[in-house]
Design a protein around this motif. Structure first.
Motif, PDB file in Angstrom:
ATOM      1  N   LYS A  68       0.926  -1.256  -0.197  1.00  0.00           N
ATOM      2  CA  LYS A  68      -0.110   0.214  -0.087  1.00  0.00           C
ATOM      3  C   LYS A  68       1.077   1.446   0.057  1.00  0.00           C
ATOM      4  N   LEU A  69       0.694   2.538  -1.266  1.00  0.00           N
ATOM      5  CA  LEU A  69       1.558   3.155  -1.080  1.00  0.00           C
ATOM      6  C   LEU A  69       0.721   4.259  -1.324  1.00  0.00           C
ATOM      7  N   PRO A  70       1.721   5.754  -0.444  1.00  0.00           N
ATOM      8  CA  PRO A  70       0.296   6.908  -0.006  1.00  0.00           C
ATOM      9  C   PRO A  70      -0.467   6.759  -1.449  1.00  0.00           C
ATOM     10  N   GLU A  71      -1.549   7.958  -0.911  1.00  0.00           N
ATOM     11  CA  GLU A  71      -2.935   8.051  -2.023  1.00  0.00           C
ATOM     12  C   GLU A  71      -2.280   8.922  -2.879  1.00  0.00           C
ATOM     13  N   ASN A  72      -2.797   8.912  -4.801  1.00  0.00           N
ATOM     14  CA  ASN A  72      -2.024   9.057  -5.015  1.00  0.00           C
ATOM     15  C   ASN A  72      -0.722   9.150  -5.786  1.00  0.00           C
ATOM     16  N   PHE A  73      -0.726   8.711  -4.648  1.00  0.00           N
ATOM     17  CA  PHE A  73       1.201   8.541  -5.019  1.00  0.00           C
ATOM     18  C   PHE A  73       1.705   7.379  -7.094  1.00  0.00           C
ATOM     19  N   ALA A  74       0.971   6.579  -7.129  1.00  0.00           N
ATOM     20  CA  ALA A  74       1.562   6.100  -7.985  1.00  0.00           C
ATOM     21  C   ALA A  74       1.172   7.039  -9.377  1.00  0.00           C
ATOM     22  N   PRO A  75      -0.060   7.592  -9.864  1.00  0.00           N
ATOM     23  CA  PRO A  75      -0.059   7.778 -10.470  1.00  0.00           C
ATOM     24  C   PRO A  75       0.286   9.167 -11.194  1.00  0.00           C
TER      25      PRO A  75
END
Lengths: 140, 378
Positions: B344-351
């Motif tokens: 689980k990565l921080p929110e919106n991190f991936a985009p």
């Protein structure tokens, strides 16, 4: 376990390989000195097309100036990051207990009796029933 | 030997938009730049050739440092065939854009006149053979960075071409990049609205380490991040960003997990030694966080995946500054759908990492041809 006809023996001479699509999977079939091995064409590391990599052996040294090259052609090296796998077992060189590539049973049989029709049936049908065929066994 | 060429099984598996910030175009042959060189420099290239400092190059993991599946079927060198690059990279991962980094040695030539001629030739070659034919590609403007006078001239000559999104340097320069020698080049880049991109490699005449020359490629490969850290330290401490507050620096292929501890160390030293650098009005870590972007490949791969998130928590600004890259066609390629740790990565991190941070920095549209981009929503 369905068995698939993937090639005639002549198609994959020693040292060669054939990458085939069987039951939705991309699988590489390798001829190492007359013995056939098959592994999934996907490296467990980052999903690279493992079966497009080079095959090589192991180099070991017991001291300065001494080199032993063994198991030529039995080690498959991923074309991306160079992770190496033993074609006989699917085990990785650096962490054989945990990092493995899926391998499949391969056999060589004459004719097509008792086999499910694979992707190459149409091509091989007219040739000869006396041919030797390479068979890969794949779970559904 | 390989009888069936299979496309990587990745098309449209990645739901996120992808912008690749590190792609290496190669020459089809050593004479491929000849059409873009004057007679004088063609002769120079043929008879004298590239001349730089020796000793920084070690045998790579693979021939041409390339993925062994990246040699096009036509036998040309990896990265030299645009159609194969489309097939194996841009189309395979349905990329919005890719940013080229030509590593053709122009900036490190000992003969600065040749460095300048070679830079111009490479830039014309990029426009003619890559940027014009393929609207998804952008590139770095190659300059003779050890001769900033030439670099300034090249930025003014070609920096306005819409295909160029940054000025391109390599990390191993002759002097630390904070030195005044380089400032005119930075000013010209700012005038042209371009960041400065600094890529892994180069030959500046200095050992890669502060302790001399290493013996092996593994040391060179893993140790290059120390050169990046040295450049961050220099750029921050020389006060470049106080004098040039609009300057943006992109660190390409140098890692990023070192950013938090380097920030701590710089701030700690600055608290004790700030009299030595009165030009600095703020903590060093603030300049670092504000002025630098970093590309991801080769991705940081901690032994325990959650340590990746812990690392990020020490430098939350990285979430707006990390930009995805593959390094295609090189052997240490990161695949877009596999590069991020499976946690689980921080929110919106991936985009943001996969495309939006680069889209913002390089002012790229939502998609080539104005297609509606529905892929950015996770």
């Amino acid at each position: 376990m369905p068995k698939w006809v993937v090639a005639t023996v002549d198609e994959i001479p020693p040292g060669a390989r054939k990458v085939v699509d069987v039951g939705g999977r991309s699988i590489g079939v390798f001829n190492v000195g007359g013995e056939f091995y098959a592994v999934l064409n996907r490296c467990p590391h980052q999903g690279g097309p493992l079966c497009l990599g080079n095959t090589l052996g192991f180099l070991r040294s017991d001291g300065v100036g001494e080199f032993h090259y063994s198991r030529a052609g039995e080690i498959l090296r991923c074309p991306w990051h160079g992770w190496e796998y033993d074609l006989r077992t699917g085990q990785s060189w650096f962490d054989p207990g945990h990092v493995l590539v899926r391998r499949y049973e391969v056999e060589v049989v004459p004719g097509f009796e008792g086999l499910e029709k694979g992707p190459y049936v149409a091509e091989t049908f007219a040739i000869s029933v006396e041919q030797q065929y390479v068979i890969v066994e794949v779970g559904r | 030997m390989v009888t069936t060429l299979t496309q990587p099984t990745t098309r449209s598996q990645s739901k996120l938009a992808v912008i690749d910030c590190d792609i290496h175009p190669a020459l089809k042959s050593p004479k491929a730049l000849h059409p873009y060189l004057s007679e004088r420099w063609r002769r120079h290239r043929d008879t004298i050739g590239d001349r730089g400092y020796a000793g920084s190059y070690y045998p790579r993991a693979n021939p041409n440092a390339a993925r062994t599946d990246a040699w096009p079927p036509n036998g040309l060198p990896p990265g030299s065939d645009l159609d194969f690059m489309r097939y194996q990279l841009l189309d395979a991962w349905d990329m919005d854009f890719g940013v080229l980094q030509p590593l053709l040695g122009a900036g490190q030539q000992l003969n600065h006149e040749y460095a300048a001629a070679l830079s111009s030739a490479i830039n014309e070659w990029q426009i003619e053979e890559w940027l014009d034919p393929e609207p998804r590609l952008r590139s770095g403007l190659v300059v003779a960075y050890e001769s900033p006078e030439h670099a300034v001239a090249e930025i003014r000559r070609r920096g306005a071409h819409p295909g160029f999104v940054q000025v391109m340097l390599t990390i191993r320069t002759g002097e630390p990049l904070g030195r005044r020698k380089y400032w005119p080049m930075y000013e010209a880049a700012i005038e042209a609205g371009l960041p400065i991109g600094v890529h892994f490699g180069g030959q500046g005449g200095n050992p890669i380490t502060g302790a001399g020359w290493p013996s092996m490629y593994l040391e060179d490969h893993a140790g290059m991040s120390t050169a990046f850290q040295a450049q961050v330290i220099s750029l921050v401490c020389e006060g470049v960003f106080e004098h040039l507050p609009e300057l943006k620096i992109v660190l390409i292929e140098g890692g990023f997990a070192w950013a938090p501890p380097l920030s701590w160390r710089l701030d700690s030293a600055w608290r004790k030694l700030h009299d030595e650098v009165p030009d600095l009005k703020r903590k060093p870590s603030e300049y670092f966080a504000e002025h630098f972007w970093l590309t991801t490949q080769p991705m940081e791969e901690p032994p325990v995946a959650r340590q990746f998130v812990e690392m990020l928590s020490h430098a939350p600004w990285l979430e707006d500054k990390l930009m995805f890259s593959t390094d295609y066609p090189h052997w240490d390629f990161d695949a877009p759908n596999e590069a991020l740790p499976k946690i689980k990565l921080p929110e919106n991190f991936a985009p943001k990492l996969m495309a939006e941070n680069a889209r913002g920095l390089y002012k790229l549209p939502s998609r080539v041809g104005g297609l509606v981009d529905t892929s950015a929503t996770v």
